[in-house]
Write an enzyme that holds these catalytic residues in place. Structure first.
Site, PDB file in Angstrom:
ATOM      1  N   ILE A  51      19.018  49.848 102.991  1.00 32.49           N
ATOM      2  CA  ILE A  51      18.401  49.749 101.877  1.00 32.49           C
ATOM      3  C   ILE A  51      17.626  47.918 101.692  1.00 32.49           C
ATOM      4  CG2 ILE A  51      18.252  49.096  99.441  1.00 32.49           C
ATOM      5  CD1 ILE A  51      20.295  51.337  99.135  1.00 32.49           C
TER       6      ILE A  51
ATOM      7  N   GLY B 194      20.728  40.679 102.997  1.00 30.49           N
ATOM      8  CA  GLY B 194      20.794  39.592 102.254  1.00 30.49           C
ATOM      9  C   GLY B 194      22.157  38.539 102.224  1.00 30.49           C
ATOM     10  N   GLY B 195      22.059  37.478 101.744  1.00 31.29           N
ATOM     11  CA  GLY B 195      22.398  36.523 102.634  1.00 31.29           C
ATOM     12  C   GLY B 195      23.804  36.322 102.981  1.00 31.29           C
ATOM     13  N   MET B 196      25.048  37.597 102.207  1.00 33.84           N
ATOM     14  CA  MET B 196      26.376  37.682 102.714  1.00 33.84           C
ATOM     15  C   MET B 196      25.879  38.946 103.369  1.00 33.84           C
ATOM     16  SD  MET B 196      28.248  36.309  99.374  1.00 33.84           S
ATOM     17  CE  MET B 196      29.348  36.955 100.592  1.00 33.84           C
ATOM     18  N   GLY B 197      25.761  40.362 103.601  1.00 33.97           N
ATOM     19  CA  GLY B 197      25.371  41.700 104.106  1.00 33.97           C
ATOM     20  C   GLY B 197      24.739  42.407 103.543  1.00 33.97           C
TER      21      GLY B 197
ATOM     22  N   VAL C 198      22.995  46.482 102.762  1.00 32.43           N
ATOM     23  CA  VAL C 198      22.989  47.360 101.694  1.00 32.43           C
ATOM     24  C   VAL C 198      22.696  48.753 102.176  1.00 32.43           C
ATOM     25  CG1 VAL C 198      22.782  47.789  99.637  1.00 32.43           C
ATOM     26  CG2 VAL C 198      22.605  45.231 100.138  1.00 32.43           C
TER      27      VAL C 198
ATOM     28  N   ASP D 217      23.717  36.382  86.593  1.00 35.36           N
ATOM     29  CA  ASP D 217      22.621  36.445  87.267  1.00 35.36           C
ATOM     30  C   ASP D 217      21.447  37.513  87.079  1.00 35.36           C
ATOM     31  OD1 ASP D 217      20.771  35.604  89.600  1.00 35.36           O
ATOM     32  OD2 ASP D 217      22.190  36.846  91.223  1.00 35.36           O
TER      33      ASP D 217
END
Length: 873
Positions: free
Chosen positions: A18, A21-24, A26, A119
């Site tokens: 999908i 992002g910065g941490m992983g 999706v 957020d």
């Protein structure tokens, strides 16, 4: 490491990526145990114990407006999979408030459980097709007792600058300054989101993250920018939410929910619009695709349930910052017949995407593509590239050559397996088997006609619509004709139009000066009925070749590019390398193909009036315009003789010449039916380079020319360069030793140089596409136009038989008018090489915006019926 489709993560099988992002990453995955799709966010590091405790607290949130967290793994979160779009303003007021009420209900439930979102922004809000709001990614949520500097977060948000700026725009002042936050921070963010839904603009939008955060902390909020019809209770609510003073800011989001609900249910509240409350304004490519797929399905169901007309639904779509539309001819964006797939041209290559899929993919081997069109089953796309008509499967694979197409102007794929296309700049239409083969004639030119183009095979395959014109310079005076394939009966349906298309609604639509007109049409009798009526304005239209940038599917969806510059006016400016402009001609006009005299004191230029294009000479010291040609079709592509006494040009009879002072009448230099174009003289004026159409496209020729007191005479033409590719725009160097030209032998037009006479050597000058090379008459510079309509320049040296060019550099950031990559020349270099005459769009911002934006109109056929019926009254 990213996961592959089919790979398992615990009990979950990966279905499709999908995003990242910065941490992983999706992914969409399938939970086979419960038979449902889920969204999985995978971290690059294992979660801490504290993280898991907070995640399970969030998983305890159970509310219809909150995205459910199902499971927590050692390094992944399993969440409810939601199909929908983020809210994009400006929205109709009641729609925005309905969404805001649901967002408030989600936050209220979270706050009552002690969870703060931290957020909240449009990207973390999804609107399902049924209108239900889902607030997702309570990813920065922390338990109240957790110190700000401690504790992990659940965010998988991207860390790119754009994403950070997006988050910063919605941060509360206390959060932006690094202070402890509570639920009142979510209330501020709620106000910022509602502001954007109502106005269509971010509350804070700085050039950098730092600027944005500074605005959050100090910039005054101008509530006068809210829509004028925003009611007083909602304005007061916005002021309370966006109060920097925590002691007076709205304390509970439940108060916002109550205020909005009270307004929506009050007798004074506006009732739902009679038109569809579809999102208004530009939306992102991914969200737009999901919404389009959903709307298409709903439209199909609605069509089956009731035959009543449906309201027009408009969707403005940004295809992405990496997309650059703008090809030589035809529509850059087309829809498959079933409306489920989009194909578009970006950077002169084909890309495709199913509207229910998240990403577009490039179709390999399609460099130089233009004028694409689908097969009837939607499984193939035909297009022109490299002087060939080609086809390629929508699933990819190798492109297949079907036949030669020296100058392609549209095609249509019939259900009988044949394609009817315009394969050359002049002449009639041809039939080609869709498996490839030798073209056979379909139409013949009548007396005075020059071209047939932009065909459409009518349902049943018994007749063909096409554009007929007595000129290739302008198509405002063209006509829409139809021919029966059985007996070759032919008739004119509409005069003053081009790019005719039959709609399943029973209408013929066509373009005139960027307005789409419609008239009822009987495809059996091949007759129009009634009076044409305008149905859509500002549809991009290329007056240089008669094409328009729109397409439609059988289920009633229209996709088009908006614009007026391609059919409107341009300005004529002096432009220097620093980007400074100075008007040369006082008023905008329909100008094309500027050429400066050898002494730099006069400008020859084409001016379009109706269906005629003529040559004028402007002498700026006296501010006088002298007309050299007088209608009768077209007189285009002016060039000066080296002594400045004559101007040569392309006319319906071939290459002609006339005196530059306006005395006398134009005379034919080289008669021809192929429409050759003179391009450049050697410095002594004794040899002329020109381009001419042949079987493989344009080839380059030269011809000796003599001048006497009576005018110019031409000798026997000699072939200079002929290849399977398309060569154009031959330009002699100031010393006459070199010839620059454009060629698409690589699939994309590039500027090359050869020695004159040709000794076999070839030097490519451009490295990322280029056309219309011009030499400075003093110094060692070669200019050319990039494919994105900017001026490039390369310095050079010549040693013996070798030509040595430096790497091209951008000469000016200013973009010139877009007439297509090889459509029409738009600049002329002054003798000293320090400035150029440039054609600049009247509205540069509109032209730039059009490079990656398209508009979808759902239920367009119903709109055509309404507009046509209204026009007939």
């Amino acid at each position: 490491m990213p996961l592959s489709v089919g790979e398992r993560l615990g009990p979950y099988q990966i279905v499709a990526p999908i995003g990242a992002g910065g941490m992983g990453e999706v992914y969409r995955a399938r939970d086979a145990r419960l038979g449902r799709d889920v969204a999985i966010k995978v971290s690059r590091e294992n979660f801490s114990e504290r993280f898991e405790r907070e995640a399970r607290a969030i998983a305890a949130l159970n509310h219809p407006n909150i995205c459910t967290l199902y499971d927590v793994g050692p390094n992944y979160l399993v969440m409810e999979f939601i199909e929908g779009e983020s809210p994009q303003g400006p929205l109709p007021q009641e729609t925005a408030l309905n969404y805001a009420r649901q967002i408030a209900e989600a936050l209220e439930a979270a706050h009552e459980s002690g969870v703060v979102h931290r957020d909240l922004k449009p990207a973390n809000i999804k609107i399902r097709p049924d209108g239900t709001v889902k607030v997702l990614d309570f990813g920065l949520a922390k338990m109240p007792e957790t110190p700000p500097e401690a504790g992990a977060t659940l965010t998988m948000g991207a860390t790119e600058v754009g994403a950070i700026m997006g988050t910063a725009a919605y941060m509360s002042p206390e959060q932006a300054s690094g202070k402890r936050v509570d639920k009142r921070s979510d209330i501020w963010s709620f106000g910022a989101v509602l502001w954007e839904m109502l106005t269509g603009k971010r509350l804070f939008q700085g050039e950098t993250v730092s600027h944005t955060l500074a605005d959050v902390l100090r910039s005054e909020i101008d509530f006068a920018k809210l829509p004028a019809l925003t009611p007083a209770p909602i304005r007061e609510l916005m002021r309370r939410c966006l109060d920097r003073d925590l002691s007076t800011r709205l304390r509970d989001i439940g108060e916002a929910r109550i205020a909005i609900q009270k307004y929506l249910t009050s007798p004074a509240a506006p009732r739902p619009a009679t038109r569809s409350p579809a999102p208004h304004g530009w939306v992102g490519w991914g969200a737009a695709g999901l919404l389009l797929a959903g709307l298409a399905a709903l439209a199909f169901v609605h069509f089956r349930e009731t035959p009543e007309p449906k309201p027009l639904v408009r969707l403005d779509v940004d295809l992405g910052s990496d997309v650059s539309l703008g090809s030589q001819g035809g529509s850059d964006v087309i829809l498959s017949p079933d409306g489920n797939r989009l194909v578009y041209i970006s950077h002169n290559r084909l890309f495709t995407r199913r509207l229910d899929q998240p990403k577009a993919s490039e179709l390999p081997g399609t460099d130089g593509a233009l004028a694409p069109f689908f097969s009837p089953d939607g499984q193939w796309v035909a297009f022109s590239a490299g002087g060939k008509l080609r086809k390629i499967s929508v699933e990819g694979g190798a492109a297949v050559d079907l036949c030669g197409a020296p100058a392609f102007f549209g095609g249509s794929w019939g259900e009988d397996g044949n394609i009817i296309a315009a394969l050359n700049i002049v002449g009639g239409l041809s039939r080609i088997p869709s498996v490839g083969g030798v073209p056979t004639p379909v139409t013949e030119l009548k007396q005075g006609e020059i071209t047939h183009r932009w065909p459409q095979i009518l349902p049943g395959g018994k007749a063909v619509l096409f554009t007929s014109s007595i000129s290739t310079a302008g198509f405002d005076g063209a006509s829409i004709d139809v021919i029966s394939l059985a007996d070759r009966r032919r008739k004119t349906l509409v005069g003053g139009g081009t790019f005719g298309r039959y709609l399943p609604s029973g209408h013929l639509v066509y373009i005139n000066k960027s307005t789409l007109f419609s008239v009822p049409f009987d495809p059996d009798k091949l007759e129009v009925r009634g009076t044409p009526a305008p149905v859509l304005e500002e549809v991009a239209y290329a007056r240089g070749n008669g094409s328009s940038r729109f397409d439609f599917s059988r289920n009633g969806t229209l996709v088009y590019q908006s614009g007026t510059n391609t059919s409107g006016l341009v300005t004529v400016q002096w432009l220097d390398g620093a980007g400074s402009v100075q008007p040369l001609l006082a008023k905008p006009g329909a100008y094309e193909r500027p050429r400066l005299s050898p002494d730099g004191q006069r400008l020859a230029i084409n001016m379009l009036e109706g269906s005629s294009e003529d040559i004028w000479v402007y002498e700026w010291q006296r501010d006088t315009m002298t007309r050299l040609t007088f209608g009768g079709g077209f007189s285009i592509v002016p060039i000066w003789s080296p002594d400045g006494r004559y101007i040569l040009f392309r006319s319906p009879e071939g290459i002609s010449w006339t005196r530059s002072d306006g005395a006398g009448k134009p005379q034919i230099l080289m008669p021809s039916k192929n429409l050759p174009a003179a391009w450049s003289f050697t410095p002594d004026g004794k040899r002329l380079a020109f381009q001419d159409v042949a079987g493989n496209g344009y080839d380059l020729w030269t011809v000796p020319v003599e001048s006497d007191g009576a005018g110019l005479r031409a000798g026997k033409a000699e072939l200079f360069l002929q290849t399977p590719a398309d060569e154009r725009n031959p330009s002699f160097s100031p010393d006459g030793r070199w010839l620059a030209y454009s060629s698409n032998e690589s699939g994309t037009f590039q500027v090359n140089v050869r020695a004159f006479p040709d000794k076999g050597g070839k030097w490519q000058i451009s490295n990322d596409g280029g056309t219309y090379a011009e030499w400075s008459r003093s110094g060692r510079e070669l200019f050319f136009r990039s494919l994105d309509n900017r001026i490039m320049m390369a310095t050079y040296t010549a040693k013996g038989d070798s030509f040595i060019a430096d790497k091209p550099r951008l000469w000016s950031e200013k973009r010139l008018t877009d007439f297509g990559p090889v459509g029409i020349s738009t600049y002329a270099v002054a003798p000293d090489g320090r400035r150029i005459v440039a054609l600049i769009p009247v509205d540069p911002q509109e032209e730039q915006t059009a490079q990656n934006h398209v508009i979808f109109l759902m239920n367009f056929f119903d709109e055509v019926r309404r507009r046509t019926a209204a026009g007939a009254k």
